[in-house]
Design a protein around this motif. Structure first.
Motif, PDB file in Angstrom:
ATOM      1  N   THR A 136       0.919  -1.199   0.077  1.00 34.52           N
ATOM      2  CA  THR A 136       0.061  -0.132  -0.094  1.00 34.52           C
ATOM      3  C   THR A 136       0.852   1.272  -0.033  1.00 34.52           C
ATOM      4  O   THR A 136       0.578   2.167  -0.692  1.00 34.52           O
ATOM      5  CB  THR A 136      -0.824   0.040   1.225  1.00 34.52           C
ATOM      6  OG1 THR A 136      -1.743  -1.227   1.185  1.00 34.52           O
ATOM      7  CG2 THR A 136      -1.659   1.282   1.277  1.00 34.52           C
ATOM      8  N   LEU A 137       1.932   1.261   0.848  1.00 34.41           N
ATOM      9  CA  LEU A 137       2.687   2.337   0.871  1.00 34.41           C
ATOM     10  C   LEU A 137       3.789   2.510  -0.582  1.00 34.41           C
ATOM     11  O   LEU A 137       3.540   3.769  -1.022  1.00 34.41           O
ATOM     12  CB  LEU A 137       3.675   2.258   2.174  1.00 34.41           C
ATOM     13  CG  LEU A 137       2.833   2.171   3.440  1.00 34.41           C
ATOM     14  CD1 LEU A 137       3.973   2.123   4.688  1.00 34.41           C
ATOM     15  CD2 LEU A 137       2.010   3.535   3.749  1.00 34.41           C
ATOM     16  N   GLN A 138       4.488   1.580  -0.912  1.00 39.50           N
ATOM     17  CA  GLN A 138       5.153   1.751  -1.884  1.00 39.50           C
ATOM     18  C   GLN A 138       4.582   1.959  -3.132  1.00 39.50           C
ATOM     19  O   GLN A 138       5.035   2.683  -4.061  1.00 39.50           O
ATOM     20  CB  GLN A 138       6.252   0.539  -2.252  1.00 39.50           C
ATOM     21  CG  GLN A 138       7.009   0.909  -3.334  1.00 39.50           C
ATOM     22  CD  GLN A 138       7.956  -0.539  -3.667  1.00 39.50           C
ATOM     23  OE1 GLN A 138       9.121  -0.405  -4.505  1.00 39.50           O
ATOM     24  NE2 GLN A 138       7.896  -1.754  -3.088  1.00 39.50           N
ATOM     25  N   GLY A 139       3.411   1.398  -3.350  1.00 33.96           N
ATOM     26  CA  GLY A 139       2.504   1.670  -4.494  1.00 33.96           C
ATOM     27  C   GLY A 139       2.070   3.142  -4.624  1.00 33.96           C
ATOM     28  O   GLY A 139       1.993   3.650  -5.760  1.00 33.96           O
ATOM     29  N   GLU A 140       1.691   3.415  -3.441  1.00 35.43           N
ATOM     30  CA  GLU A 140       1.215   5.162  -3.402  1.00 35.43           C
ATOM     31  C   GLU A 140       2.527   6.025  -3.662  1.00 35.43           C
ATOM     32  O   GLU A 140       2.494   7.080  -4.655  1.00 35.43           O
ATOM     33  CB  GLU A 140       0.728   5.549  -2.326  1.00 35.43           C
ATOM     34  CG  GLU A 140      -0.681   4.955  -1.851  1.00 35.43           C
ATOM     35  CD  GLU A 140      -1.651   5.614  -0.969  1.00 35.43           C
ATOM     36  OE1 GLU A 140      -1.015   6.651  -0.529  1.00 35.43           O
ATOM     37  OE2 GLU A 140      -2.480   4.957  -0.408  1.00 35.43           O
ATOM     38  N   VAL A 141       3.759   5.623  -3.091  1.00 34.63           N
ATOM     39  CA  VAL A 141       4.808   6.355  -3.577  1.00 34.63           C
ATOM     40  C   VAL A 141       5.202   6.348  -4.918  1.00 34.63           C
ATOM     41  O   VAL A 141       5.568   7.345  -5.564  1.00 34.63           O
ATOM     42  CB  VAL A 141       6.029   5.911  -2.608  1.00 34.63           C
ATOM     43  CG1 VAL A 141       7.416   6.462  -2.979  1.00 34.63           C
ATOM     44  CG2 VAL A 141       6.101   6.174  -1.077  1.00 34.63           C
ATOM     45  N   LEU A 142       5.542   5.224  -5.439  1.00 39.66           N
ATOM     46  CA  LEU A 142       5.486   4.949  -6.855  1.00 39.66           C
ATOM     47  C   LEU A 142       4.798   5.905  -7.796  1.00 39.66           C
ATOM     48  O   LEU A 142       5.199   6.375  -8.734  1.00 39.66           O
ATOM     49  CB  LEU A 142       5.500   3.332  -7.263  1.00 39.66           C
ATOM     50  CG  LEU A 142       5.993   2.938  -8.749  1.00 39.66           C
ATOM     51  CD1 LEU A 142       7.331   3.395  -9.125  1.00 39.66           C
ATOM     52  CD2 LEU A 142       5.822   1.491  -8.747  1.00 39.66           C
ATOM     53  N   GLY A 143       3.191   5.539  -7.326  1.00 37.83           N
ATOM     54  CA  GLY A 143       2.224   6.454  -8.380  1.00 37.83           C
ATOM     55  C   GLY A 143       2.511   7.991  -8.279  1.00 37.83           C
ATOM     56  O   GLY A 143       2.382   8.636  -9.491  1.00 37.83           O
ATOM     57  N   ASN A 144       2.931   8.493  -7.043  1.00 40.80           N
ATOM     58  CA  ASN A 144       3.198   9.922  -6.925  1.00 40.80           C
ATOM     59  C   ASN A 144       4.266  10.258  -7.573  1.00 40.80           C
ATOM     60  O   ASN A 144       4.550  11.261  -8.173  1.00 40.80           O
ATOM     61  CB  ASN A 144       3.068  10.265  -5.558  1.00 40.80           C
ATOM     62  CG  ASN A 144       1.886  10.377  -4.938  1.00 40.80           C
ATOM     63  OD1 ASN A 144       0.882  10.587  -5.340  1.00 40.80           O
ATOM     64  ND2 ASN A 144       1.634   9.899  -3.544  1.00 40.80           N
ATOM     65  N   VAL A 145       5.402   9.639  -7.414  1.00 33.62           N
ATOM     66  CA  VAL A 145       6.608   9.879  -8.171  1.00 33.62           C
ATOM     67  C   VAL A 145       6.673   9.935  -9.686  1.00 33.62           C
ATOM     68  O   VAL A 145       6.737  10.837 -10.279  1.00 33.62           O
ATOM     69  CB  VAL A 145       7.947   8.804  -7.830  1.00 33.62           C
ATOM     70  CG1 VAL A 145       9.006   9.010  -8.729  1.00 33.62           C
ATOM     71  CG2 VAL A 145       8.263   8.986  -6.348  1.00 33.62           C
TER      72      VAL A 145
END
Length: 429
Positions: A173-182
């Protein structure tokens, strides 16, 4: 600098993205495991404990590049615990080292039975969520703690694990949101994705796509593959035909085939995005073609707080090379592995027991998850608090940790990395 926040009905409290340096600090994920029972041992009682742990980490298979830093983290932590044993009364016995392999070579099947027969209190591993799922029920049935430094699958949050499964890595959940935002912050609008068709790949892909499309982006192509596949021509052709302005690669070691194929076909390296399963220093690996440049490509992975101090990595290398190994060039999940061992030792000390259920019953407390406790950032100081009758709240190299009732860290940091001309990555956030 832009700041993005997003609320969820789940335990995720928010995602803060610092666009200038791409430093993303995440808080509030949910994990896998439930707290065990309390023990009645007086906290100031003298200790005489020998804790036995084992590892089920990737020495072979498609995540084998993660094995050395994870094993180094385990070994260094055990050495630090044992160095303080004269003052604490707790010693970690010889570690039972074991290979997890992957879902293809199935080395985990032999290792987990060895760890069960050896009677270890806890197994550190696996790195792959898909592998852990294949032995977790057997481990739980035997009464053993399984403590992963790298599992990120969302499925472990609600796993029926009798409180014996824990992890220091944040969920996807965390890495997916970070990746999407980057990817969105970098200005990309039409993105293609290639992902591994297992619980790790599908889960991370789903969260990435939800975040990226929520920011206004479009997924123009989506391709998958299965563990053991060696040809990706069809998937690469479909990705290229969609004319994306960025490609996200959610893979393991298959990157050694997929990456060079994309770049040789003319796709720009600075439009590629990697993840924890394939973020590797290619310039230091003979399997990567020397004439294939990854300069400008980016990737994300759970990582400790961004610091210039390399003392911890130097200590990891000192321990690792002292065991006769070549110097580490990758430190992925070393922090999380180190913290897993320290937390197990502190929980054992707090419970005055090496019984897995007793240790599990104290893991949330020593991480600060009970909401009480005195902050400390190393084993010796935390142990002193416990032996003095207090409650220790360990903040480690992977972050504050702070387990929730499911055994997941509620605070974590996902780092952002970029490749240079030498095909090695540098942390930029």
């Amino acid at each position: 600098m832009s700041v993005f926040t997003r609320s969820r009905k789940s335990a995720l409290a928010g995602v803060v993205a610092l666009a200038g340096a791409s430093a993303l600090v995440l808080a509030g994920c949910a994990g896998g495991g439930t707290g065990g029972g309390e023990t009645s041992a007086p906290p100031t009682e003298e200790r005489d404990l020998t804790l036995k742990i084992g590892t089920i980490l990737p020495q072979t298979g498609n995540l084998s590049f993660l094995g050395p830093p994870e094993e180094a983290g385990v070994g260094l932590a055990a050495a630090d615990v044992n160095e303080a044993s004269g003052d604490t009364g707790l010693t970690i016995d010889d570690i039972v080292w074991g290979d997890s392999g992957d879902t293809d070579n199935k080395a985990y099947a032999t290792t987990i039975q060895t760890l069960i027969s050896e009677g270890v209190s806890a197994a550190i591993g696996a790195a792959s969520s898909g592998v852990t799922k294949l032995f977790l029920d057997d481990a739980v049935a035997s009464g053993m703690i399984v403590f992963s430094p790298a599992n990120t699958s969302l499925d472990f949050t609600s796993w029926d694990d009798d409180g014996l499964y824990w992890r220091t890595a944040p969920s996807d959940t965390l890495q997916g949101e970070v990746l999407g935002n980057v990817v969105a912050e970098d200005g990309h609008e039409n993105v293609a994705v290639l992902y591994l068709n297992d619980s790790y790949g599908t889960g991370l892909n789903a969260v990435f796509q939800e975040t990226f499309t929520g920011a206004g982006g479009t997924i123009v192509e989506e391709q998958s593959y299965n563990t053991g596949d060696t040809s990706f021509d069809a998937q690469i052709s479909a990705l290229m035909a969609s004319n994306p302005d960025a490609i996200v690669l959610i893979t393991f070691d298959e990157i050694f085939t997929i990456g060079p194929a994309l770049l040789s076909a003319g796709y720009p390296a600075d439009q590629l995005y990697l993840v924890d399963g394939n973020l590797k220093n290619f310039g230091a690996d003979a399997k990567w073609p020397a004439d294939i440049s990854m300069e400008g490509a980016k990737g994300t992975t759970p990582a400790g707080p961004l610091e210039a101090d390399t003392t911890f990595q130097d200590r990891l290398n000192e321990w690792w090379t002292g065991e006769g190994n070549s110097e580490l060039t990758d430190f992925s999940y070393a922090n999380e592995s180190y913290d897993a061992v320290v937390l197990l030792a502190l929980a054992s000390l707090a419970a005055n027991s090496t019984d897995p259920a007793d240790i599990a019953g104290k893991l949330q407390e020593v991480s600060g998850g009970s909401g009480e406790g005195e902050k400390c950032d190393n084993y010796a100081d935390c142990a002193e608090i416990i032996l003095g009758g207090g409650v220790a709240d360990y903040d480690g190299f992977s972050g504050p940790i702070t387990f929730d009732e499911n055994g997941d860290p509620t605070q974590a940091t996902v780092g952002v990395f970029e490749y240079g001309a030498d095909n090695n990555f540098t942390r930029i956030g």
